[in-house]
Enzyme design. Sequence first.
Site, PDB file in Angstrom:
ATOM      1  N   LEU A   8      -1.343  -6.157  -1.303  1.00 42.10           N
ATOM      2  CA  LEU A   8      -0.176  -5.287  -1.119  1.00 42.10           C
ATOM      3  C   LEU A   8      -0.559  -3.815  -1.114  1.00 42.10           C
ATOM      4  O   LEU A   8      -0.002  -3.024  -0.364  1.00 42.10           O
ATOM      5  CB  LEU A   8       0.842  -5.540  -2.236  1.00 42.10           C
ATOM      6  CG  LEU A   8       1.388  -6.973  -2.331  1.00 42.10           C
ATOM      7  CD1 LEU A   8       2.351  -7.080  -3.495  1.00 42.10           C
ATOM      8  CD2 LEU A   8       2.078  -7.373  -1.035  1.00 42.10           C
ATOM      9  N   GLU A  10      -3.841  -0.754  -2.494  1.00 41.61           N
ATOM     10  CA  GLU A  10      -5.161  -0.508  -3.063  1.00 41.61           C
ATOM     11  C   GLU A  10      -5.241   0.946  -3.470  1.00 41.61           C
ATOM     12  O   GLU A  10      -4.854   1.842  -2.718  1.00 41.61           O
ATOM     13  CB  GLU A  10      -6.251  -0.832  -2.043  1.00 41.61           C
ATOM     14  CG  GLU A  10      -7.657  -0.659  -2.590  1.00 41.61           C
ATOM     15  CD  GLU A  10      -8.718  -1.112  -1.590  1.00 41.61           C
ATOM     16  OE1 GLU A  10      -9.908  -0.961  -1.909  1.00 41.61           O
ATOM     17  OE2 GLU A  10      -8.333  -1.604  -0.515  1.00 41.61           O
ATOM     18  N   GLY A  11      -5.672   1.186  -4.695  1.00 37.84           N
ATOM     19  CA  GLY A  11      -5.801   2.553  -5.191  1.00 37.84           C
ATOM     20  C   GLY A  11      -7.143   2.749  -5.862  1.00 37.84           C
ATOM     21  O   GLY A  11      -8.025   1.892  -5.802  1.00 37.84           O
ATOM     22  N   PHE A  13      -7.784   2.724  -8.929  1.00 40.66           N
ATOM     23  CA  PHE A  13      -7.972   1.953 -10.153  1.00 40.66           C
ATOM     24  C   PHE A  13      -8.004   0.443  -9.907  1.00 40.66           C
ATOM     25  O   PHE A  13      -8.291  -0.322 -10.811  1.00 40.66           O
ATOM     26  CB  PHE A  13      -6.861   2.267 -11.153  1.00 40.66           C
ATOM     27  CG  PHE A  13      -6.951   3.657 -11.714  1.00 40.66           C
ATOM     28  CD1 PHE A  13      -7.887   3.972 -12.674  1.00 40.66           C
ATOM     29  CD2 PHE A  13      -6.107   4.643 -11.250  1.00 40.66           C
ATOM     30  CE1 PHE A  13      -7.982   5.256 -13.190  1.00 40.66           C
ATOM     31  CE2 PHE A  13      -6.193   5.932 -11.757  1.00 40.66           C
ATOM     32  CZ  PHE A  13      -7.127   6.237 -12.720  1.00 40.66           C
ATOM     33  N   VAL A  16      -3.485  -4.492  -5.732  1.00 35.67           N
ATOM     34  CA  VAL A  16      -2.279  -5.254  -6.064  1.00 35.67           C
ATOM     35  C   VAL A  16      -2.140  -6.375  -5.040  1.00 35.67           C
ATOM     36  O   VAL A  16      -2.168  -6.137  -3.826  1.00 35.67           O
ATOM     37  CB  VAL A  16      -1.020  -4.358  -6.051  1.00 35.67           C
ATOM     38  CG1 VAL A  16       0.214  -5.173  -6.413  1.00 35.67           C
ATOM     39  CG2 VAL A  16      -1.187  -3.191  -7.023  1.00 35.67           C
ATOM     40  N   LYS A  29      -1.407  -6.897 -10.305  1.00 33.59           N
ATOM     41  CA  LYS A  29      -2.326  -5.762 -10.262  1.00 33.59           C
ATOM     42  C   LYS A  29      -3.621  -6.143 -10.969  1.00 33.59           C
ATOM     43  O   LYS A  29      -3.590  -6.620 -12.111  1.00 33.59           O
ATOM     44  CB  LYS A  29      -1.677  -4.555 -10.956  1.00 33.59           C
ATOM     45  CG  LYS A  29      -2.494  -3.287 -10.925  1.00 33.59           C
ATOM     46  CD  LYS A  29      -1.698  -2.157 -11.578  1.00 33.59           C
ATOM     47  CE  LYS A  29      -2.474  -0.857 -11.595  1.00 33.59           C
ATOM     48  NZ  LYS A  29      -1.691   0.235 -12.222  1.00 33.59           N
ATOM     49  N   ASP A 124       3.602  10.578 -10.833  1.00 32.81           N
ATOM     50  CA  ASP A 124       3.129  10.306  -9.467  1.00 32.81           C
ATOM     51  C   ASP A 124       4.263   9.818  -8.572  1.00 32.81           C
ATOM     52  O   ASP A 124       4.100   8.859  -7.816  1.00 32.81           O
ATOM     53  CB  ASP A 124       2.003   9.261  -9.523  1.00 32.81           C
ATOM     54  CG  ASP A 124       1.208   9.210  -8.221  1.00 32.81           C
ATOM     55  OD1 ASP A 124       1.205  10.216  -7.486  1.00 32.81           O
ATOM     56  OD2 ASP A 124       0.605   8.168  -7.932  1.00 32.81           O
TER      57      ASP A 124
END
Length: 419
Positions: A8, A10-11, A13, A16, A29, A124
């Site tokens: 779903l 991607e960051g 950290f 998901v 996550k 954020d």
Amino acid sequence: MAYSTATLAEGCFGKVYKEKYNDTWAAVKKVPQQLISRKDLERECEVYKRAEHPNIVKLLDKVTLRDRKWVIPLEFIFGEDLETTIFHSFKSKIQLTPSNKATIIIGMCEGLFYLHNKDIVHQDLKPDNIMVEHGTNRAVIIDMGLAKFFRYGLNSAIDRGNEAYSAPEVLQMGTQRSHRSDVWAMGKIIAELCARVRLPTPSVCPAKIKETLKDQPYCKAVCRMVEPDPSLRASMAAVISDIRRAGGAGIVANTPIQRELFKPSLTNITDRNRSPSPMNRGANLLNRDQLAQNRSPSPLNINKSEPLQNWERTPRLQIVNRTPQVGPSISAPGRIAEDKTKNQALIPAGKAEISSEFMKMKLHQQAAKDLPCNLPTTGRVMVRRFEEINGECDRWEQTEVVTRNGKIVKYEDVKVDTK
């Protein structure tokens, strides 16, 4: 757990995934163990625990460690992110009609208002971190990974966030992110949603908002939210009423809980034992913004696992036209006794019958007492109040007044006690 290959998001950290979790779909996550400390992980879980609200994503279960990755199961929203809704209309399944727009704006503001009531700063906020549910248009604030507890200037985490939605004091002076910077980011998001244009961050100010939104109903509230000086910027408690009013939403969307409140009364309730009006509880609704932090922002926070054990609904007041008798009545004795019984509630100590005009005046005074606005000639005013004790809704009250051509045609006072 049945795994799927759907990623779903991607960051920095982690990622998901959309996966089956305990017979339901979840946004799972997964964060590599070395990228997040146990302290930060515990803080994120505590944020989810405190922020239980329909407009904030839910934590479904405990966080576990699997294959050297922290697994965080979150509520899956069947919808799209607000970034798609605003800027990629060809992909979006949501039509931004005035009604749908109002539902989205009010929902995400209610969610942020609730976070701030719990001393939580998101840090954020951006369209990517707000989901919109298909079918209901429910807005849900997601990605609480950078959220922190902030009170009396004390942080529980370092400052991080997206520069495109950072307030002027954060970008120019390096000031720590706070509730006020969250409000600024939400103001910019609302402006972009209404205008469907991406606003350059340095240009966002009250003058730019007036130029962009012009006579749109949210213009005044958003101008207060993007005030460059954080000391003059409005809080969510100060603007939430304006946001609800701009969306024509003094009322929360109908839910099963609310419909249950309007079942027919089981007992005979007279005007004398009617529940007291929400306006007579020692607080002026003109100061409702200051009181907002002491009550639950939505009736959806009623604990659904506990049934409503005690509720009552007051009857609708009716104005009865009666003419005083000048001479003795020529009606039958039985009829005289019956009329005397019916009129007892209307006869004061002086035994003089209250006139119809006096009744209308008293009803108008009672209905208009401490309302946040004057009664319109033709229209509807609804006031709701909530009491929160130990994080749960303890009492819910509602007063509704409907007028037509200067006359009150409906007056209702409902009280729900969840004890």
